[in-house]
Design an enzyme around this catalytic site. Structure first.
Site, mmCIF file in Angstrom:
data_model
loop_
_atom_site.group_PDB
_atom_site.id
_atom_site.type_symbol
_atom_site.label_atom_id
_atom_site.label_comp_id
_atom_site.label_asym_id
_atom_site.label_seq_id
_atom_site.Cartn_x
_atom_site.Cartn_y
_atom_site.Cartn_z
ATOM 1 N N LYS A 1 -2.397 2.781 11.643
ATOM 2 C CA LYS A 1 -3.487 2.365 10.746
ATOM 3 C C LYS A 1 -2.955 1.480 9.622
ATOM 4 C CE LYS A 1 -4.461 6.765 10.831
ATOM 5 N NZ LYS A 1 -4.903 8.137 10.731
ATOM 6 N N LYS A 2 -1.768 1.815 9.107
ATOM 7 C CA LYS A 2 -1.194 1.019 8.010
ATOM 8 C C LYS A 2 -0.738 -0.343 8.521
ATOM 9 C CE LYS A 2 -2.072 3.730 4.758
ATOM 10 N NZ LYS A 2 -3.010 3.318 3.715
ATOM 11 N N SER B 1 0.364 7.867 14.419
ATOM 12 C CA SER B 1 -1.013 7.941 13.937
ATOM 13 C C SER B 1 -1.134 7.312 12.546
ATOM 14 C CB SER B 1 -1.439 9.410 13.899
ATOM 15 O OG SER B 1 -2.655 9.563 13.227
ATOM 16 N N THR C 1 -9.264 10.386 -1.471
ATOM 17 C CA THR C 1 -9.590 9.365 -2.472
ATOM 18 C C THR C 1 -11.007 8.826 -2.281
ATOM 19 O OG1 THR C 1 -7.260 8.784 -2.617
ATOM 20 C CG2 THR C 1 -8.813 7.132 -3.394
ATOM 21 N N ASP D 1 0.845 -1.198 0.000
ATOM 22 C CA ASP D 1 0.000 0.000 0.000
ATOM 23 C C ASP D 1 0.882 1.250 0.000
ATOM 24 O OD1 ASP D 1 -2.272 1.587 0.032
ATOM 25 O OD2 ASP D 1 -2.837 1.112 2.080
ATOM 26 N N LYS D 2 0.206 2.371 -0.195
ATOM 27 C CA LYS D 2 0.859 3.680 -0.177
ATOM 28 C C LYS D 2 0.127 4.559 0.820
ATOM 29 C CE LYS D 2 -1.045 6.859 -2.340
ATOM 30 N NZ LYS D 2 -1.564 8.163 -2.822
ATOM 31 N N HIS D 3 0.846 5.478 1.441
ATOM 32 C CA HIS D 3 0.164 6.534 2.199
ATOM 33 C C HIS D 3 0.714 7.869 1.724
ATOM 34 C CE1 HIS D 3 -1.787 8.649 5.487
ATOM 35 N NE2 HIS D 3 -0.688 9.376 5.547
ATOM 36 N N SER D 4 -0.179 8.822 1.537
ATOM 37 C CA SER D 4 0.262 10.161 1.146
ATOM 38 C C SER D 4 -0.126 11.135 2.242
ATOM 39 C CB SER D 4 -0.428 10.539 -0.164
ATOM 40 O OG SER D 4 -0.500 11.936 -0.281
ATOM 41 N N ARG E 1 -5.873 15.556 19.913
ATOM 42 C CA ARG E 1 -4.741 16.368 19.401
ATOM 43 C C ARG E 1 -5.255 17.528 18.565
ATOM 44 N NH1 ARG E 1 -1.988 12.455 15.816
ATOM 45 N NH2 ARG E 1 -0.637 14.161 15.285
HETATM 46 N N1 URA Z 1 -2.739 12.205 9.245
HETATM 47 C C1 URA Z 1 -2.938 11.239 10.185
HETATM 48 O O1 URA Z 1 -3.519 10.195 9.915
HETATM 49 N N2 URA Z 1 -2.487 11.471 11.424
HETATM 50 C C2 URA Z 1 -1.836 12.598 11.794
HETATM 51 O O2 URA Z 1 -1.452 12.717 12.928
HETATM 52 C C3 URA Z 1 -1.632 13.584 10.805
HETATM 53 C C4 URA Z 1 -2.096 13.367 9.530
#
Ligand code: URA
Length: 439
Positions: free
Chosen positions: A189-190, A185, A122, A82-85, A170
């Site tokens: 999730k990833k 954070s 997305t 996967d990718k995270h942006s 936060r």
């Molecule tokens: N995106 C996230 O999922 N978490 C953060 O803390 C900042 C941006």
């Protein structure tokens, strides 16, 4: 025995490293509600000022991963990638990247998000495809990923619930901008998605969450080191977000742009560079390519052969969308009642584009949210955006604007003209799209 929450907060306030037992106890208390909002906000502020060592950030990330469901992908025929942006404007990369990596032998269960601030999401883009079920049950998600090779969806199940509560606190205590907290954070999730490889697109520039290059680099290094420290092979690319990535910005218009990219009808150069580079990294992380160069060649072949387009079309059908979307997206994607060009009104060369301002104009048109509960208008946005270095005269369009009302059109046209700087006609813009690779 872990310390009491107030002792943990005091230890971090005084600059000490927290133990694994303390971090796990604090995250358990975030998840089950036994630690109060005030205490969570205080710890976040202590971390904001004192930071965390890498080992602490790895422990925090893993504890947050384990706060909810952790997906598993047993017996997959290839690596799960996967990718995270960190989020951009005119950034529809995921829509091309997932099917292209699938065409190269990867499996991409892509859990995407909604738009945040001035950046697009997305999930909002996919919701403009009629019939497309963007939040299927876990079984369908797994079946489509396995059978088609990719599934781009919104979150299913209960992944990293500690992050949900922690992020909410936060957000209202001015502690979002802490590198270890952003790292934990994003990665919790990833990691909960059960991946075997990840690439991070860390954007920098005026349209990015981190506008400053040094800060973006610091975040990218933290993400790469913590992800690898938690056992997930990960690299990052720093990419330029000083202008929209695609020549389209909005929801349905970015889906149309992605389909045109996949079918070869229209390919934006900056988008191509970022998509190929990210895919190459995913293929390397998954052991499908020996080097980024070899990965890039495989990605190019995935597009030129039409295989990536075919897989995207199959994914759309498997998730309930129209069978002929790839051939006739005009027939299916919702269109705005007003579609008209915005003229530059002066002569010269585009020397700068304020990407953030373009993103905000899309939100103001209704294409993003002002409040979390708002619906987005899938039809609105910009297409044919002029690019850095383009020569314009008073009659040249800066973009085609898609709006719901004449009032919204006028406001967005004014905002768009303000987002463009038209300078000396001889200006040459030489700003790389791919800034740096961090491995
Ligand atoms: N995106 C996230 O999922 N978490 C953060 O803390 C900042 C941006």
């Amino acid at each position: 025995m872990p310390m009491l929450p107030q002792e943990i907060i005091a230890a971090k306030r005084d600059g000490q490293a927290l133990t694994e037992a303390d971090i796990k106890a604090f995250v358990a208390g975030i998840t089950d509600g036994s630690i109060t909002e005030g205490q969570i906000g205080a710890l976040a502020m202590a971390v904001f000022f004192q930071g965390m060592e890498r080992a602490e950030a790895v422990t925090l990330t893993k504890a947050m991963r384990d706060s909810g469901d952790v997906l598993e992908w047993p017996d997959m025929p290839g690596p799960v990638l996967d990718k995270h942006s960190t989020g951009g404007v005119g950034d529809n990369v995921s829509l091309m990247l997932a099917p292209a990596v699938a065409a190269c032998g990867g499996y991409v269960p892509m859990i995407s998000g909604r738009g945040l601030g001035h950046t697009g999401g997305t999930l909002d883009k996919l919701d403009s495809i009629p019939g497309y079920v963007s939040q299927p049950d876990g079984e369908t998600f797994a079946k489509v990923t396995r059978e088609v090779g990719c599934a781009i969806i919104g979150q299913t199940g209960d992944l990293a619930p500690a992050d949900k509560r922690f992020y909410g606190i936060r957000d209202v205590t001015a502690t979002v901008e802490s590198v270890p907290l952003i790292t934990a954070s994003i990665l919790s999730k990833k990691l909960a998605a059960g991946l075997s490889g990840l690439v991070l697109d860390v954007k920098c520039g005026n349209g990015a969450f981190m506008s400053d290059l040094d800060k973006a680099r610091t975040l990218a290094r933290s993400l790469v080191e913590v992800a690898n420290g938690a056992g997930l092979p990960t690299t990052a690319i720093l990419t330029d977000m000083n202008a929209p990535l695609a020549t389209a910005a909005g929801n349905a218009v970015e889906v149309a742009n992605a389909i045109d990219f996949l079918t070869g009808r229209h390919v934006d150069a900056r988008l191509w560079d970022v998509t190929v580079a990210l895919g190459a990294e995913m293929l390397v992380s998954g052991g499908l390519a020996a080097s980024p160069d070899e990965g890039a060649r495989q990605m190019e072949e995935a597009f030129s052969s039409g295989r990536a387009a075919e897989i995207f079309g199959q994914m759309v059908v498997a998730l309930g969308g129209p069978a002929d979307l790839m051939e006739a997206h005009e027939k299916h994607l919702p269109a705005a009642p007003i579609v008209r060009d915005v003229l530059a009104g002066e002569s010269g060369c585009v020397t700068a584009i304020n990407g953030r301002a373009v993103g905000i104009a899309v939100v103001a048109l209704g294409g993003g949210r002002v409040r979390a509960a708002d619906d987005v208008d899938p039809r609105v946005g910009f297409t044919n955006l002029a690019l850095d270095g383009d020569a314009v005269d008073s009659e040249t369009p800066l973009a085609t604007l898609h709006a719901d009302t004449e009032g919204a059109f006028e406001e967005a046209a004014t905002a768009l003209r303000a987002a463009y700087t038209i300078g000396d006609a001889r200006t040459v813009i030489d700003r790389p799209t791919i800034i740096e690779r961090i491995a």
